[in-house]
Design an enzyme around this catalytic site. Structure first.
Site, PDB file in Angstrom:
ATOM      1  CG  HIS A  85      49.683  42.304  19.754  1.00  0.00           C
ATOM      2  ND1 HIS A  85      48.778  43.332  19.853  1.00  0.00           N
ATOM      3  CD2 HIS A  85      48.950  41.181  19.563  1.00  0.00           C
ATOM      4  CE1 HIS A  85      47.557  42.846  19.737  1.00  0.00           C
ATOM      5  NE2 HIS A  85      47.634  41.541  19.551  1.00  0.00           N
ATOM      6  CG  ASP A 115      49.074  46.652  19.508  1.00  0.00           C
ATOM      7  OD1 ASP A 115      50.058  46.034  19.062  1.00  0.00           O
ATOM      8  OD2 ASP A 115      48.031  46.081  19.872  1.00  0.00           O
ATOM      9  CB  SER A 197      45.123  40.828  17.592  1.00  0.00           C
ATOM     10  OG  SER A 197      44.836  40.731  18.954  1.00  0.00           O
TER      11      SER A 197
END
Length: 404
Positions: A85, A115, A197
């Site tokens: 993402h 992911d 992230s």
């Protein structure tokens, strides 16, 4: 008089010194990731983004930031691990090294289901490669650190403990309110914020034990963050580096959960009653219902590359006269069949209810059965309803391929 260590305990030294040394060991391998997308203006001056802007003139602008960690050097390239993402939708990706140098990065491979993504940059001047640890050796209350680029402010280190070694978190891959996958993660109480992230979760030996990916951001919730265990990530990362995508069994259906369809039909009846679309639910994507948000602000993990679509919330494209026996309350509606599914005769509005004698009630169950029970080339028997009649068909599962 000197002290002694009680029987059964091991002296490990000053934890703060171990943390300082561990961070110093890994930090040079941590990078910031910049996702740049095309922004432009269409007719009437409306703002266009991403693919919509490709048709006209536009400029590349920063659309998001994240983190990454270098885990390998080979053939003049340094390979960076990050989250899918973080780079999703990017027209250009840049990596910012710890010395401030900005380098253009190429996307080697990406996988929405897990992911994870792998980027590559020129390895000139890259001297540090992070050591990969063993996430299966983690213990509850063990100290860990999250390193990354929160809020785009530059490198930051937060420390906490492992709260849960293995936790299964439901997620909405397409951020449409449909829980269509489950992610196995490590829960930590180290602060993970927007921009963290893709960065590494490390132990006090300076080894990468996870890839930071999500947090719970509900009101009143504090210090619940999640990382992908490195032992789960490495097989995926190796496959991404080798071929750019993850091979999985391929059925070939765009789907919508039957329960979601009924819910949207009920909201349609409510809309007729009030003369409007209540809360904009009809045929639209619903808000996130997963409860777990990634550190970019949503629980989205991207499009399922195996099922061409895994519940996009497109109930507007499904016939309102769906015919089913009264006792059929769960299943998966076929919005479109391609590849193996099309060859086997599956059609629009067929409702899949069973694989090989195992009940299939949701898109998540469909995916989990395919990915955990089947291999590429295996045969599968599908039970489905068409016009109220139960039918069966068999097909041979194909292989997922990289999307153009």
């Amino acid at each position: 008089m000197g002290g002694s260590t009680p029987s059964g305990l091991v002296a490990t030294g000053d934890p703060s010194e171990r943390a300082i040394n561990a961070a110093a060991k890994v930090s040079p391998a941590v990078v910031s990731i910049i996702n740049e997308q095309l922004f432009g203006f269409g007719l009437g001056g409306q703002k266009l983004e991403g693919d919509d802007a490709k048709e006209g003139e536009g400029i590349l602008r920063e659309a998001g930031v994240g983190s990454g960690v270098i885990i390998k050097k080979k053939d003049g390239k340094a390979y960076i691990v990050t989250n899918y993402h973080v780079v999703a939708g990017a027209q250009k990706v840049r990596a910012v090294l710890t010395n401030g140098e900005i380098r253009e990065a190429s996307v080697v491979g990406e996988d929405q289901i897990t992911d994870l993504a792998v980027l590559a940059i020129d390895d000139k001047g890259i001297d540090t490669v992070a050591e990969v640890g063993d996430s299966s050796a983690l213990r509850k209350a063990e100290f860990v650190m999250a390193i990354g680029n929160p809020l785009g402010l530059g490198e930051s280190i937060t420390m906490g403990v492992v709260s849960v070694i293995e936790e299964v978190v439901p997620v909405s891959l397409n951020q449409n309110g449909v829980i269509d996958w489950e992610q196995e993660v490590i829960r930590v109480d180290a602060a993970i914020n927007q921009g963290n992230s893709g960065g590494p979760l490390i132990d006090l030996n300076g080894r990468v034990v996870g890839i930071n990916s999500m947090k719970i951001a509900d009101f009143g919730v504090e210090s619940i963050g999640y990382a992908i265990p490195i032992n789960k990530a490495m097989p995926v990362l190796e496959e991404l580096m080798a071929q750019g995508f993850v091979s999985r069994p391929y059925l070939g259906v765009y789907t919508l959960d039957l329960q979601q369809y009924w819910r949207q039909q009920d909201m349609g009846d409510l809309g007729d009653l009030f003369g409007e679309d209540p809360e904009g639910w009809l045929g639209e994507e619903e808000g996130s219902g997963s409860g777990a948000e990634d550190s970019e602000g949503a629980a989205e993990q991207g499009k399922d590359g195996e099922e061409p679509d895994g519940g996009e919330g497109e109930a507007g494209g499904t016939s309102s006269d769906l015919k089913l026996p009264d006792n059929v309350l769960a299943g998966v509606i076929v919005l479109e069949a391609v590849g193996p599914a099309l060859k086997a005769g599956l059609q629009f509005n067929d409702v899949i209810v069973d694989f090989d004698g195992h009940a299939i009630g949701t898109t998540m169950e469909l995916r989990k059965y395919l990915y955990s029970k089947k291999k590429i080339g295996d045969s599968i028997e599908i039970s489905y309803y068409r016009d109220g009649e139960l039918k069966k068909t068999k097909l041979k599962l194909g292989e997922s391929v990289a999307e153009e």
